[in-house]
Motif scaffolding. Structure first.
Motif, mmCIF file in Angstrom:
data_model
loop_
_atom_site.group_PDB
_atom_site.id
_atom_site.type_symbol
_atom_site.label_atom_id
_atom_site.label_comp_id
_atom_site.label_asym_id
_atom_site.label_seq_id
_atom_site.Cartn_x
_atom_site.Cartn_y
_atom_site.Cartn_z
ATOM 1 N N CYS A 483 0.837 -1.204 0.000
ATOM 2 C CA CYS A 483 0.000 0.000 0.000
ATOM 3 C C CYS A 483 0.873 1.256 0.000
ATOM 4 O O CYS A 483 0.597 2.213 -0.741
ATOM 5 N N VAL A 484 1.922 1.260 0.819
ATOM 6 C CA VAL A 484 2.830 2.413 0.859
ATOM 7 C C VAL A 484 3.506 2.594 -0.490
ATOM 8 O O VAL A 484 3.643 3.725 -0.995
ATOM 9 N N ALA A 485 3.930 1.499 -1.116
ATOM 10 C CA ALA A 485 4.577 1.585 -2.424
ATOM 11 C C ALA A 485 3.627 2.153 -3.475
ATOM 12 O O ALA A 485 4.017 2.992 -4.301
ATOM 13 N N VAL A 492 4.806 10.435 -6.641
ATOM 14 C CA VAL A 492 6.058 10.908 -7.234
ATOM 15 C C VAL A 492 6.226 10.474 -8.683
ATOM 16 O O VAL A 492 7.216 10.862 -9.323
ATOM 17 N N GLN A 493 5.279 9.658 -9.192
ATOM 18 C CA GLN A 493 5.337 9.203 -10.586
ATOM 19 C C GLN A 493 6.660 8.509 -10.892
ATOM 20 O O GLN A 493 7.348 8.825 -11.868
ATOM 21 N N GLY A 514 14.809 7.160 -7.266
ATOM 22 C CA GLY A 514 15.093 8.519 -6.873
ATOM 23 C C GLY A 514 15.163 8.696 -5.368
ATOM 24 O O GLY A 514 14.834 7.795 -4.587
ATOM 25 N N ASN A 515 15.601 9.872 -4.965
ATOM 26 C CA ASN A 515 15.611 10.230 -3.537
ATOM 27 C C ASN A 515 14.251 10.826 -3.207
ATOM 28 O O ASN A 515 13.982 11.995 -3.472
ATOM 29 N N GLN A 516 13.388 10.021 -2.618
ATOM 30 C CA GLN A 516 11.995 10.421 -2.356
ATOM 31 C C GLN A 516 11.745 10.631 -0.871
ATOM 32 O O GLN A 516 10.612 10.477 -0.401
ATOM 33 N N LEU A 520 8.202 10.843 1.318
ATOM 34 C CA LEU A 520 7.999 9.796 2.324
ATOM 35 C C LEU A 520 7.825 10.398 3.715
ATOM 36 O O LEU A 520 6.960 9.968 4.488
ATOM 37 N N ALA A 521 8.648 11.394 4.057
ATOM 38 C CA ALA A 521 8.549 12.012 5.376
ATOM 39 C C ALA A 521 7.187 12.688 5.556
ATOM 40 O O ALA A 521 6.568 12.600 6.627
ATOM 41 N N LYS A 522 6.713 13.370 4.528
ATOM 42 C CA LYS A 522 5.404 14.030 4.629
ATOM 43 C C LYS A 522 4.294 13.012 4.844
ATOM 44 O O LYS A 522 3.380 13.229 5.643
ATOM 45 N N MET A 523 4.384 11.866 4.167
ATOM 46 C CA MET A 523 3.345 10.846 4.305
ATOM 47 C C MET A 523 3.389 10.197 5.687
ATOM 48 O O MET A 523 2.351 10.039 6.351
#
Length: 548
Positions: A483-485, A492-493, A514-516, A520-523
């Motif tokens: 689900c997270v993926a 981020v497409q 990529g460096n996402q 990820l931190a916002k989520m």
């Protein structure tokens, strides 16, 4: 307060002097009780026990048991009746009505919002802010919840019946109720207090068209099974906090239910047969439209939360043009994102073999789990009981033989005769076995060994100088890696994959191009409300350049 399991600390029979003091406290807290009722409530002949418990958030509560049922609970020297007591004395507290579907939300730990309060023909009882009140279901005077009013009656009406009305402390079907004999509420007819109510009742009886509202003793039978539809009913959510649709939607729901009940023939099946058929329909709908093979085997709690409640149907049929694959993907992602609640994580300490002599006086054995505050109290009581506080300096504790063996290294045993309080407590915590308790919403607490591993976020280099973000340990916090993926991939497409973690069993990691880390931190921090201390690697986020 009792929506999750609590821990019993002690259980003792009450003494005669304490019984008299309790009777005086009850008389002062509930002046509505007559002398005869008080003598019956706190009787000299019946066995009365006092139980000390700790709730899931650490609150210390005293519970009084009579005939194996909890009748009172005390929080910070304030007495509150349980539903078992209110069923015997239903007029002990001012009562407010609510709809039957709201009970499940209250039992799950929610407070009662004002849009979910039904205005009776005679008006609300006059209460002030902080008044202890009972909550009853429409059609039955037997209380099902105990709460404290957060507004006065005048403030409730002035607010347009919006906002939180009552902070709920205890409900029917919570864990305090389960500690008793688990009896169901009696059916008590509502008091008709004004002429309009009497006329309406007479009209209903004469016409014989509208059914009289009654309360079944089984909470699952409080709503007609035939009234459930395939679309997820949102009336309970509206009543519990989505105030923008409050009274109108509640009224429409009630009218629709009564209209459907008049149009459909009476179901001759027993309630058990109706519920069995409903369960089968929900099960087949979930398998056909929502559950993938990779999701099986499915936990019963997940099936109940994600499929049973949201997919109740009259007759199972998949609409034409319904895309099972896309609907399963979208609805499952949405359900998991909305249903997720950050777990409650409490660090604990286990009594190790070496520390047994220090803790056995307080009744703890090897493996007993304790919070840091409990460890502190045990150590303080041990020092005071053995008169180990230094007479000349109260900040020092004399080291006796047990403290020496438990807390000092061999090289220190001949050199150290006194310890400071802080050093004493820190040494004790260091020598206890680290544990942690994880409580997921709607589930029993789980105690695990060691400290909980944080969600680990790393950046790895791949071929052609490409970077990928790797996320581990999502399962420990109740998050579905798939689900997270999926959510990250949409935001981020970028392509995301799930791969096994080398050297582990049944553990996977999310890998996204990529460096996402920013996304990820916002989520994790904002959407999932996870504390930052349980996430490692957020400092590796790329630095944002200045805008020109």
């Amino acid at each position: 307060m009792f929506s999750r399991a609590f821990r019993v600390r002690s259980n003792t029979a009450i003494k005669g002097s304490d019984r008299r003091k309790l009777r005086a406290d009850v008389a002062a807290a509930f002046p509505n009780l007559s002398a005869e009722q008080l003598a019956e409530f706190i009787s000299n002949k019946e066995e009365l026990n006092v139980i000390k418990i700790y709730c899931h958030k650490g609150e210390a509560v005293t519970v009084y048991m009579n005939n194996k049922n909890p009748v009172l609970f005390e929080i910070e020297k304030a007495l509150y009746p349980t539903v078992y007591t209110l069923w015997v004395y239903p007029d002990l507290l001012p009562a407010f009505w609510t709809w039957p579907p709201v009970l499940q939300k209250l039992a799950g730990g929610a407070d009662l919002m004002l849009p979910g309060v039904v205005v009776p023909p005679s008006g609300f009882p006059q209460v002030e802010r902080g008044t202890l009140c009972a909550v009853t279901l429409l059609g039955n005077r037997a209380p099902v919840a105990v709460g404290v009013a957060t507004m006065s009656t005048a403030e409730m009406l002035a607010a347009g019946m919006k906002g939180k009305g009552f902070a709920v402390l205890h409900t029917y079907m919570d864990h305090l109720w389960e500690y008793g004999d688990k009896s169901n509420p009696p059916t008590l007819a509502p008091l008709v207090t004004d002429s309009a109510g009497k006329e309406n009742a007479e009209d209903e009886e004469m016409e014989g068209k509208e059914p009289v509202i009654s309360l079944s003793t089984d909470p699952l039978q409080q709503m007609n099974v035939g009234d459930l539809s395939l679309q997820e009913r949102d009336s309970c959510a509206i009543l519990m906090g989505k105030e923008e649709l409050e009274e109108n939607r509640a009224a429409e729901t009630a009218e629709d239910a009564s209209t459907e009940g008049l149009q459909e023939p009476e179901d001759s099946r027993t309630p058990q047969e109706q519920m069995d058929a409903l369960f089968n329909q929900c099960f087949f709908h979930a398998l056909k439209c929502k559950v993938k093979k990779s999701d099986l085997p499915l936990l019963t709690s997940t099936f109940l939360r994600s499929h049973m409640f949201s997919c109740c149907v009259k007759a199972f049929a998949v609409p034409e043009g319904f895309s099972s694959a896309s609907a399963a993907h979208d609805s499952k992602s949405e359900d998991r994102e909305q249903a997720y609640r950050a777990p409650e994580i409490i660090p604990l300490y286990g009594v190790s073999t070496k520390m047994i002599p220090l803790f056995q006086e307080s009744g703890h054995k090897k493996g007993s789990s304790l919070s840091s505050s409990e460890v502190r109290n045990i150590i303080i009581n041990y020092v005071k009981a053995n008169e180990l506080v230094d007479e000349t300096n109260k900040n020092l504790v004399k080291v006796n033989a047990i403290l020496c063996d438990c807390l000092l290294d061999k090289s220190e045993q001949d050199e150290i005769s006194h310890l400071k309080w802080d050093d004493l407590l820190s040494r004790c915590l260091e020598r206890l076995q680290p544990l942690h308790q994880v409580t997921f919403f709607g589930q029993e607490p789980v105690v695990r060994k060691g400290n909980i591993e944080p969600i680990d976020v790393t950046i790895a280099q791949r071929s052609s100088n490409k970077k990928v973000t790797i996320i581990k340990n999502l399962e420990l916090y109740g998050l579905d890696p798939q689900c997270v993926a999926n959510i990250l991939q949409q935001k981020v497409q970028a392509s995301a994959t799930i791969t096994p973690i080398p050297g582990t069993k049944d553990r996977v990691q999310v890998q996204i191009q990529g460096n996402q880390i920013h996304h990820l931190a916002k989520m994790l921090l904002e959407e999932y409300q996870l504390p930052r201390k349980y996430i490692r690697g957020l400092e590796k986020a790329p630095k944002l350049g200045r805008k020109k």
